[in-house]
Design an enzyme around this catalytic site. Structure first.
Site, PDB file in Angstrom:
ATOM      1  N   HIS A   1      30.228  31.659  36.937  1.00  0.00           N
ATOM      2  CA  HIS A   1      29.211  32.594  37.247  1.00  0.00           C
ATOM      3  C   HIS A   1      27.907  32.326  36.219  1.00  0.00           C
ATOM      4  O   HIS A   1      26.628  32.247  36.900  1.00  0.00           O
ATOM      5  CB  HIS A   1      29.755  34.052  36.434  1.00  0.00           C
ATOM      6  CG  HIS A   1      30.854  34.413  37.267  1.00  0.00           C
ATOM      7  ND1 HIS A   1      31.176  34.302  38.806  1.00  0.00           N
ATOM      8  CD2 HIS A   1      31.931  35.187  36.767  1.00  0.00           C
ATOM      9  CE1 HIS A   1      32.395  34.729  38.927  1.00  0.00           C
ATOM     10  NE2 HIS A   1      32.833  35.353  37.880  1.00  0.00           N
TER      11      HIS A   1
ATOM     12  N   ASP B   1      32.422  32.438  44.824  1.00  0.00           N
ATOM     13  CA  ASP B   1      31.784  32.932  43.384  1.00  0.00           C
ATOM     14  C   ASP B   1      31.148  34.404  43.548  1.00  0.00           C
ATOM     15  O   ASP B   1      30.133  34.545  44.117  1.00  0.00           O
ATOM     16  CB  ASP B   1      30.593  32.055  42.472  1.00  0.00           C
ATOM     17  CG  ASP B   1      30.469  32.704  41.353  1.00  0.00           C
ATOM     18  OD1 ASP B   1      30.159  33.726  41.111  1.00  0.00           O
ATOM     19  OD2 ASP B   1      30.309  31.553  40.524  1.00  0.00           O
ATOM     20  N   HIS B   2      31.737  35.384  43.161  1.00  0.00           N
ATOM     21  CA  HIS B   2      31.336  36.587  43.634  1.00  0.00           C
ATOM     22  C   HIS B   2      29.916  37.021  43.132  1.00  0.00           C
ATOM     23  O   HIS B   2      29.246  37.780  43.775  1.00  0.00           O
ATOM     24  CB  HIS B   2      32.470  37.790  43.509  1.00  0.00           C
ATOM     25  CG  HIS B   2      32.435  38.462  42.147  1.00  0.00           C
ATOM     26  ND1 HIS B   2      33.001  37.826  41.119  1.00  0.00           N
ATOM     27  CD2 HIS B   2      31.925  39.235  41.589  1.00  0.00           C
ATOM     28  CE1 HIS B   2      33.021  38.439  40.047  1.00  0.00           C
ATOM     29  NE2 HIS B   2      32.284  39.260  39.990  1.00  0.00           N
TER      30      HIS B   2
HETATM   31  C1  BG6 Z   1      35.583  37.520  36.997  1.00  0.00           C
HETATM   32  C2  BG6 Z   1      36.587  37.239  35.742  1.00  0.00           C
HETATM   33  O1  BG6 Z   1      35.479  36.192  37.768  1.00  0.00           O
HETATM   34  O2  BG6 Z   1      34.550  38.210  36.838  1.00  0.00           O
HETATM   35  C3  BG6 Z   1      36.609  38.366  35.020  1.00  0.00           C
HETATM   36  O3  BG6 Z   1      37.641  36.538  36.174  1.00  0.00           O
HETATM   37  C4  BG6 Z   1      35.265  39.306  34.786  1.00  0.00           C
HETATM   38  O4  BG6 Z   1      37.061  38.114  33.744  1.00  0.00           O
HETATM   39  C5  BG6 Z   1      34.805  39.482  35.952  1.00  0.00           C
HETATM   40  O5  BG6 Z   1      35.712  40.690  34.314  1.00  0.00           O
HETATM   41  C6  BG6 Z   1      33.246  40.194  36.016  1.00  0.00           C
HETATM   42  O6  BG6 Z   1      32.706  40.250  37.132  1.00  0.00           O
HETATM   43  P1  BG6 Z   1      31.643  41.542  37.509  1.00  0.00           P
HETATM   44  O7  BG6 Z   1      31.231  41.627  38.890  1.00  0.00           O
HETATM   45  O8  BG6 Z   1      32.235  42.793  36.919  1.00  0.00           O
HETATM   46  O9  BG6 Z   1      30.660  41.315  36.294  1.00  0.00           O
END
Ligand code: BG6
Length: 487
Positions: free
Chosen positions: A241, A178-179
């Protein structure tokens, strides 16, 4: 002194966008910092027919600025090999094994393997089975698997996927990404919460009126309409997230930061989320879908007009909700969540509104809110908004901000999300990854909402692109006497 980790990466989905945009640059950073050096190699696989030379060129470009490919980038890319691969064909795993064993020898990797699953989850089960059957999983060294989202589309599909993978690998070998857990400020959240008695002393329902979590995006679905239309914001952002952030914000202090202890506390929170009845859900959750913006018709198109999106689609591109966490610490403190596409700005922010029983010394005028804010993206920092005296001859209150914004220079040493997370996998540290128990609890909660939502057809679209979502999102929080701090 940084100790290099010997590792052979096998990337399934090696020609994909994620690999080029995120993985190769992350691996390159780890290489530049000596976490990977002489004893590493990468095998990229995908269906396309590419030569090693072509693949190495793609990799060197992916880690370089514009047209200037450095010697270092070429040297790095020379560790990469390509194999065209049909994941369903067992023979291909035999060739993959021969290549893996020979690279293991060539670079003296000693059997350490990292399997990166960056392709459609429908293949994860087949890949895992074949890795075992065709003995790509080694006896010596470590075997670790990095898994990209989406991990299932509901609890049953996630469980099925998990069971398939678990036939080959133990939970301790799995690193579900989960980045958001790799983001600098999310990791900082733990430091701020648990590194200050002051913060810990007010971190409960007695001093916190509500917590607001906003993950807003200004972009639409871009070229991902096909995936997104079957997913929607609830599955795409809230299940992973948003609920991860909720669990970190709400959890009790873990005994240590090891994965086992952190997971234990996060799972307790995810399992104590209140499940609403249909009526409660209608009151506490809002879904939305973006329309054009009548004032700027040329700038935005409606979600239903996006490529690969059904023109009558009922998929939500916005969710706001009020979560109740049924633990003694959070008794009666609502957690408001909000996420959506095509909103005003790209901002991730957490606002913690504190109680303020200010003394009636300052006249009729209401005092401003006392808020503790954690800015995650694009700004990174922490602010505390207090009431102070406006400079001047009379005592008049104004909101003052005590703030720490991290500068570019300070952040220069902060690795990007993927670099941090892959670095953790190399170290065998799974604290910032999603354990199956967390995933299971999150999916069950999401399925409950989804099930009720799917029984009715929403009136979409209901918010103009470039706004902060449907009006109902403001009403949702206003009915409890609050308002969104971030507008
Ligand atoms: C991803 C989703 O997990 O997270 C995307 O699939 C979304 O739809 C993205 O745009 C958002 O990540 P960040 O780091 O740009 O807030």
């Amino acid at each position: 002194m940084i100790q290099e980790t010997k590792a052979l990466f096998i990337i399934f989905g090696g020609t994909g966008d994620l690999a080029r945009r995120k993985l190769y640059p992350a691996l390159f950073k780890l290489y530049q910092k000596n976490y990977l050096k002489k004893h590493f190699a990468v095998i990229g696989t995908a269906r396309r027919e590419w030569s090693d030379d072509y693949y190495q060129e793609i990799v060197s470009q992916a880690v370089s600025d514009e047209d200037t490919v450095t010697e270092e980038a070429r040297e790095f890319a020379s560790h990469f090999r390509y194999q065209s691969h049909n994941v369903n064909d067992t023979e291909h795993y035999e060739t993959l094994k021969i290549l893996a064993d020979s690279l293991d020898q060539e670079y003296s990797i000693e059997g350490n393997r990292l399997f990166y699953l960056a392709m459609s989850p429908s293949f994860f089960g087949t890949i895992s089975k074949n890795l075992k059957d065709q003995q790509l999983v080694t006896e010596k060294g470590f075997d670790r698997v990095i898994i990209e989202k989406p991990f299932g589309s509901d609890f049953p599909s996630a469980k099925k996927l998990n069971d398939q993978i678990r036939n080959t690998f133990d939970e301790s070998q799995l690193y579900r990404i989960d980045h958001y857990l790799g983001k600098e400020m999310i990791q900082n959240l733990m430091a701020v919460r648990f590194g200050n008695s002051l913060v810990e002393s007010f971190w409960n329902h007695r001093y916190i009126k509500n917590i607001q979590i906003t993950l807003s995006e200004s972009l639409g679905v871009e070229e991902r309409g096909g995936y997104y239309d079957t997913s929607g914001a609830l599955r795409d952002m809230v299940q992973n997230h948003v609920l991860q952030l909720v669990s970190i914000l709400a959890m009790e202090p873990p005994q240590t930061f090891c994965a086992e202890n952190v997971t234990k506390e996060k799972v307790k929170i995810l399992s104590s989320l209140k499940y609403y009845s249909k009526e409660e859900l209608d009151n506490h959750f809002v879904r939305g879908q973006y329309a054009e913006n009548p004032a700027r018709p040329d700038e935005y198109s409606a979600y239903r007009q996006e490529e690969k999106v059904d023109e009558k689609s009922s998929t939500e591109t916005f969710v706001a909700g009020r979560l109740e966490i049924q633990t003694p610490r959070w008794k009666d403190t609502p957690f408001y969540i909000r996420t959506g596409k095509r909103l005003k700005d790209k901002t991730t922010q957490i606002d913690v509104e504190l109680v303020n029983h200010s003394l009636p010394l300052f006249g009729e005028k209401e005092t401003a809110k006392t808020v503790f804010s954690l800015k995650v993206d694009p700004d990174k920092g922490i602010s505390l908004y207090l009431n102070g005296k406006k400079a001047g001859p009379i005592i008049e209150l104004e909101s003052i901000e005590l703030s720490k914004l991290y500068t570019k220079e300070e952040l220069v040493n902060s690795p990007e999300d993927y670099e941090k997370l892959i670095g953790d996998v190399l170290k065998g540290n799974s604290t910032n990854f999603v354990h199956w128990d967390e995933l299971a609890a999150s999916w069950k909660f999401i399925d409950h909402i989804r099930g009720m939502w799917d029984s009715t057809t929403p009136e979409f679209p209901n918010y103009p692109s470039g706004s902060m979502g449907p009006e109902a999102s403001d009403k949702l929080i206003a009915q409890d006497g609050f308002s969104w701090f971030l507008n």
